[in-house]
Design a protein around this motif. Structure first.
Motif, short mmCIF file in Angstrom:
data_model
loop_
_atom_site.label_atom_id
_atom_site.label_comp_id
_atom_site.label_asym_id
_atom_site.label_seq_id
_atom_site.Cartn_x
_atom_site.Cartn_y
_atom_site.Cartn_z
N ALA A 183 0.89 -1.11 0.07
CA ALA A 183 -0.04 -0.23 -0.09
C ALA A 183 0.99 1.11 0.02
O ALA A 183 0.32 2.27 -0.76
N ASP A 184 2.06 1.48 0.87
CA ASP A 184 2.85 2.30 0.83
C ASP A 184 4.01 2.44 -0.35
O ASP A 184 4.56 3.27 -0.30
N GLY A 185 3.78 1.43 -1.29
CA GLY A 185 4.83 1.64 -2.45
C GLY A 185 6.30 1.19 -1.98
O GLY A 185 7.10 1.11 -2.85
N SER A 186 6.34 0.40 -1.03
CA SER A 186 7.79 0.38 -0.19
C SER A 186 8.23 -1.13 -0.81
O SER A 186 9.25 -1.53 -0.59
N GLY A 187 7.26 -1.90 -1.40
CA GLY A 187 7.70 -3.40 -1.89
C GLY A 187 6.79 -4.03 -2.79
O GLY A 187 5.68 -3.37 -2.96
N LEU A 188 6.89 -5.12 -3.17
CA LEU A 188 6.25 -5.87 -4.06
C LEU A 188 5.76 -7.34 -3.65
O LEU A 188 6.77 -7.91 -2.49
N VAL A 189 4.56 -7.93 -3.97
CA VAL A 189 4.30 -9.31 -3.40
C VAL A 189 4.00 -9.73 -4.98
O VAL A 189 3.31 -9.30 -5.97
N VAL A 190 4.50 -11.01 -5.07
CA VAL A 190 4.51 -11.68 -6.47
C VAL A 190 4.18 -13.28 -5.90
O VAL A 190 4.82 -13.83 -5.10
N ALA A 191 2.99 -13.75 -6.60
CA ALA A 191 2.90 -15.28 -6.34
C ALA A 191 3.53 -15.85 -7.53
O ALA A 191 3.68 -15.75 -8.58
N GLY A 192 4.53 -16.85 -6.83
CA GLY A 192 5.49 -17.61 -7.76
C GLY A 192 5.04 -18.47 -8.41
O GLY A 192 3.86 -19.18 -7.98
N SER A 193 5.13 -18.98 -9.74
CA SER A 193 4.83 -20.06 -10.30
C SER A 193 5.22 -21.48 -9.65
O SER A 193 4.54 -22.66 -9.95
#
Length: 184
Positions: free
Chosen positions: A163-173
């Motif tokens: 939400a604050d733009g400080s990081g990313l979340v990715v669902a891995g394959s």
């Protein structure tokens, strides 16, 4: 507000609490494939089966901009900034195209990655992330320069910003959830 698209191109805006239809917009372009709200809620961008991309005012229901026949456009490869300032899309052969939604001018972000990719704009509109194959790249929007690169990432979904733009979340394959950000 919630939206829905249809096979005939119409776009419906609904009050999310009551379910009442607030407005119907005539998209007039055949099936609506995808809808994305600008973060400020002032516009909604629709992609249609004929590759037209159209932005509409949510308050008036009027057409703001029509981008017909965007070559290679894929509805899963675009994003809008929360402040309504930018739209980013990935076009085969052109890489990332960043569109200023006020002036409707576009610029290209130089990438070395081949093939189709996913894009996501940070909540602060400062950064853009691309995901192509096993490569995750973060670009500074103002300078259009790459600032972070990750290789050999098993990408399984569009990256989502914290939400604050400080990081990313990715669902891995591979079934794992990957989190990138500032360590504490």
């Amino acid at each position: 507000m919630a939206t829905g698209g249809s096979q005939d191109g119409d776009i419906k805006l609904f009050d999310i609490e009551t379910g009442k239809e607030l407005r119907s917009i005539d998209g007039g372009s055949g099936a609506t494939w995808a809808l994305r709200y600008s973060g400020d809620g002032k516009s909604v961008v629709a992609s249609h089966a004929n590759r037209a991309v159209r932005a509409y005012s949510t308050s008036e229901g009027t057409l703001l901009k029509n981008i017909d026949d965007l070559p290679g456009f894929n509805s899963s490869t675009y994003d809008l900034s929360k402040d309504g300032k930018y739209m980013a899309t990935w076009l085969p052969g052109d890489g990332v195209v960043l569109i200023d939604m006020k002036s409707w001018t576009s610029s290209r972000i130089e990438t070395e990655d081949e093939g189709a990719g996913l894009v996501s704009i940070s909540p602060t509109s400062r950064h853009l992330v691309t995901a192509v194959g096993t490569k995750l790249r973060v670009y500074e929007i103002e300078t259009r320069k790459e600032v972070i690169a990750f290789d050999d990432i098993p990408i399984g979904s569009r990256p989502a910003w914290l939400a604050d733009g400080s990081g990313l979340v990715v669902a891995g394959s591979d079934g794992n959830i990957l989190i990138f950000g500032k360590g504490k």
